[in-house]
Every structure is written in C-alpha cells, then in structure tokens.
Write an enzyme that holds these catalytic residues in place. Structure first.
Site, short mmCIF file in Angstrom:
data_model
loop_
_atom_site.label_atom_id
_atom_site.label_comp_id
_atom_site.label_asym_id
_atom_site.label_seq_id
_atom_site.Cartn_x
_atom_site.Cartn_y
_atom_site.Cartn_z
N GLY A 165 38.47 29.76 -1.05
CA GLY A 165 37.67 29.25 -2.16
C GLY A 165 38.26 28.03 -2.83
O GLY A 165 38.01 27.76 -4.00
N ASP B 160 29.83 22.10 5.27
CA ASP B 160 31.03 22.86 5.66
C ASP B 160 30.89 23.46 7.05
O ASP B 160 31.80 23.40 7.87
CB ASP B 160 31.22 24.05 4.71
CG ASP B 160 31.82 23.64 3.39
OD1 ASP B 160 31.63 22.49 2.99
OD2 ASP B 160 32.48 24.49 2.77
N ALA C 297 33.38 28.93 5.51
CA ALA C 297 32.65 28.35 6.65
C ALA C 297 33.45 28.57 7.94
O ALA C 297 32.88 28.94 8.97
CB ALA C 297 32.39 26.87 6.43
O1 PMV Z 1 34.21 24.26 -2.27
P1 PMV Z 1 33.50 24.22 -0.98
O2 PMV Z 1 34.37 23.86 0.17
O3 PMV Z 1 32.67 25.46 -0.72
O4 PMV Z 1 32.45 23.01 -1.05
C1 PMV Z 1 31.33 23.05 -1.87
C2 PMV Z 1 30.61 21.75 -1.72
C3 PMV Z 1 29.35 21.58 -2.56
O5 PMV Z 1 28.83 20.30 -2.22
C4 PMV Z 1 29.67 21.61 -4.03
C5 PMV Z 1 28.31 22.64 -2.25
C6 PMV Z 1 27.75 22.55 -0.85
O6 PMV Z 1 27.26 23.59 -0.36
O7 PMV Z 1 27.73 21.47 -0.25
#
Ligand code: PMV
Length: 362
Positions: free
Chosen positions: A114, A164, A121
């Site tokens: 997180g 992701d 992912a």
């Molecule tokens: O924190 P992560 O790696 O889950 O990235 C989230 C990225 C966002 O653009 C904020 C949301 C998304 O689903 O793209």
C-alpha cells in the site's frame, strides 16, 4: 505447483489524473511479488502470506472468502490482502472455466504494501498467472492485465485505473490513458526510492481529489495540467534512445524538472504528506534530478532520479524515511518462475499432505 512473479511500479508521472482520463506513465521496477499456487482436490482456498510488511498469517476458507476467517492479525490488513487474493482466484476460475477450483496459495513480496509501488497489482497479476497455468490455461500478459484490472476494480469499488495492473503484467515503461494501454520505449532510468514505512488510503485519497475537482475549477485545471506534464514527459522519452546504456544527462534533467512540477501539483491536490515532502526535498538537496511522490500518496514512497549514490545516502539520514533503495526498470513483466509441468515431485508431496482446517496465525 506453479510459481509466477510480477513487478511493482513507480509512477514517473500522472497518478490521480489518470483516474479522470489523463495519460499516466508508470514504470515497472525490480521489486517483485511471487505467488505459488497448487491446485487442490476440493474447492477450498488456503492462503499463506509472507514478507508482506505485515505479520505472516495463514488462513483457510471454503470456496470464497464470504466467511471471513477468525485470525489474530489486524482485520483491515487481512481484509485487504484476502480481498485481492480472493478476486484474483475468481478471475482465474473464470478464465479457466473452472468455478469450483480450489488452491493452496503462498504469497511472498518484497514490495512494501500500500505504499505506492503497486504491491496489490503485482500480487493479483502473479496470482492470476500462476492459478490459470495451474489449471492448464496459458494467458498472454495482456489478458492477465485485463483480468487483474477486473479484480482490482472489484476490490477498490470501481476506483482503479488500468495503470498498475497493465504495468505489472507487461513490464517496462507503459502509457495508460483510459482503456488505451501501451508499452513505450524508455532508456534505463536511475530510480531511487524512499519509503516512510507507512501507507496511504488510496480510496480516501482518490475521493479527496474527486471532491476538490468537483468543487473548484482550479483543482480541475490542476488535474489537466498534470496531463500536460505527462504528455511533455512522454515526448522526451519518445525522443530518447531506448538502447542507450545510460539515460543522457539532458533527458534526466528535463524529466526531473517535470517530476518536480508533478509533485507540486499533487501536493496542491492534497495527496502529499510531511514525510513524503521531506523525502522529496532531501532527494532534491542531495542532487537528484527530480523527485515526486508515487502512487496514491498520503504516505508511502517517493521516487527520484539520481545515478549517483548521493540521494540514497541522504534519504537514509532523513527523519521520516525508513528505507531507501535503488530500483532498476523491470523490463520483464509477469513471468512464470516454476511452470506446472516442472513439478512431478511436488505432486507426490502434496498427495501425502495433511488436511488443514480453520485458521492458524503464524
Ligand atoms: O498507490 P497506488 O500504487 O495504488 O496507486 C494509485 C494511483 C491512483 O492514480 C491514485 C489510482 C489509480 O487507480 O490509478
């Protein structure tokens, strides 16, 4: 038994704005999640998670995780980890047309959970790859990406972009704009990552940006300006020689400037934090070409560009920074580590394995 792995990622540019149809450029990095899957004779799913930056736990449940297991670890972490694995299992069952397939699953990951490096992912991508192969179905990375996106979409209540999952499945640098996902060429980029030991709440951060964007035109403009930065950044990458041993200084310098700009806009949208800002500044002061938060923000990781050891050293001495490491661009996305047919001995071993019931925390 089948073992697959998939990489995490950093956002060179474009997180949050990608949710509203702007392009984003994530890059896969050499920190991987590895998922081991063995088909069972019944429809149970047994999950063992290790090295997920949370205490190891082992749980077993029937069919689906509808009946939540009773284990002695913080419920939200179990919910989060189980939710993704559950969704990956469903996607694998669908893809292989085997609705009653049961699995023993072990998840190991060196991607902080997180923290903006795409840990969920990577677990979902590697899990779907291993589980479908275990059921005799081999999917192309693009198909894995699609199933993994469906899984994330379900777990994150529709608040997931394809960035992701596509990046983890395909590897390298990618460009995502709505449903249009492509791989793009990029020279090796000298990423240095700083991690504050924490994690942001992606759902709450995405909702926060959505609310700001709806309330203020200037916040909506900020989101589209992030899109402009991404487009300029992409042009720079397209002009660069992807086969160069090292990215040239002018390229790093311009990419870095755009990363700094991107971070400033994310800060304005309220998704940075004191520790992220302090790591970003430590990196810049150490001579990094640029630095920004990566992922949803609120806590977690920053990514900077520096071919020298200076940024990593400075980050290690920065209050609020728990870990700093260099991460190469991962040119390979999802890959099978141990194919199903390589496991004749494993089959024999499993036949002698005792039945586990209930939940046991480790
Ligand atoms: O924190 P992560 O790696 O889950 O990235 C989230 C990225 C966002 O653009 C904020 C949301 C998304 O689903 O793209």
């Amino acid at each position: 038994m089948t073992v697959s792995s998939a990489p995490g990622k950093v956002y060179l540019f474009g997180e949050h704005a990608v949710v509203y149809g702007e392009p984003a450029v994530p890059c896969a990095v050499e920190r991987r999640a590895t998922v081991t899957v063995s088909a069972r004779d019944d429809d149970h799913v047994r999950v063992r998670a290790e090295d997920l930056s949370l205490n190891g736990f082992t749980v077993e449940y029937r069919g689906s995780t509808g009946d939540r297991p009773d284990v002695d670890v913080p419920a939200p972490l179990v919910e989060a980890a189980m939710g993704y694995i559950d969704a990956a299992v469903d996607q694998a069952r669908d893809a292989a047309d085997a609705p009653d397939a049961g699995f023993d699953i072990t998840v190991e990951s060196d991607i902080p959970l997180g923290a903006g490096l795409g840990s969920s992912a990577a677990v979902v991508v590697a899990g779907i790859d291993a589980a479908t192969r275990e059921l005799g179905v081999e999917l192309a990375p693009r198909e894995i990406a699609e199933h993994a996106y469906q899984a994330e979409h379900e777990v994150q209540d529709g608040q997931a972009s394809r960035a992701d999952t596509f990046c983890s499945a395909m590897g390298g640098a990618v460009r995502v704009e709505g449903d249009d996902c492509r791989t793009i060429d990029a020279p090796p980029l000298p990423f240095v990552i700083g991690f504050d030991g924490g994690a942001g709440d992606t759902g709450a951060l995405v909702s926060g940006v959505r609310a700001l964007r709806e309330e203020y035109d200037f916040a909506a403009d900020t989101v589209s300006t992030v899109g402009d930065i991404v487009r300029r950044g992409e042009e720079l990458l397209a002009e660069a020689d992807p086969d160069a041993d090292d990215a040239p200084e002018e390229l790093l310098s311009e990419l870095g400037r755009f990363m700094n700009f991107n971070h400033g806009l994310l800060e304005a949208l309220g998704v940075s934090s004191r520790s992220l800002d302090s790591m970003v500044w430590a990196a810049r002061e150490a001579g990094a070409y640029g630095a920004k938060l990566t992922g949803a923000g609120g806590g977690g990781c920053i990514v900077s560009l520096d071919p020298t050891p200076e940024t990593q050293t400075a980050l290690r001495f920065t209050p609020g920074c728990e870990d700093a490491f260099r991460a190469e661009l991962a040119t390979e996305g999802v890959r099978v580590e141990v194919p199903p047919e390589a496991d004749a001995e494993g089959e024999a071993e499993r036949a002698g394995d005792g039945e586990h019931t209930g939940a046991d925390s480790a």
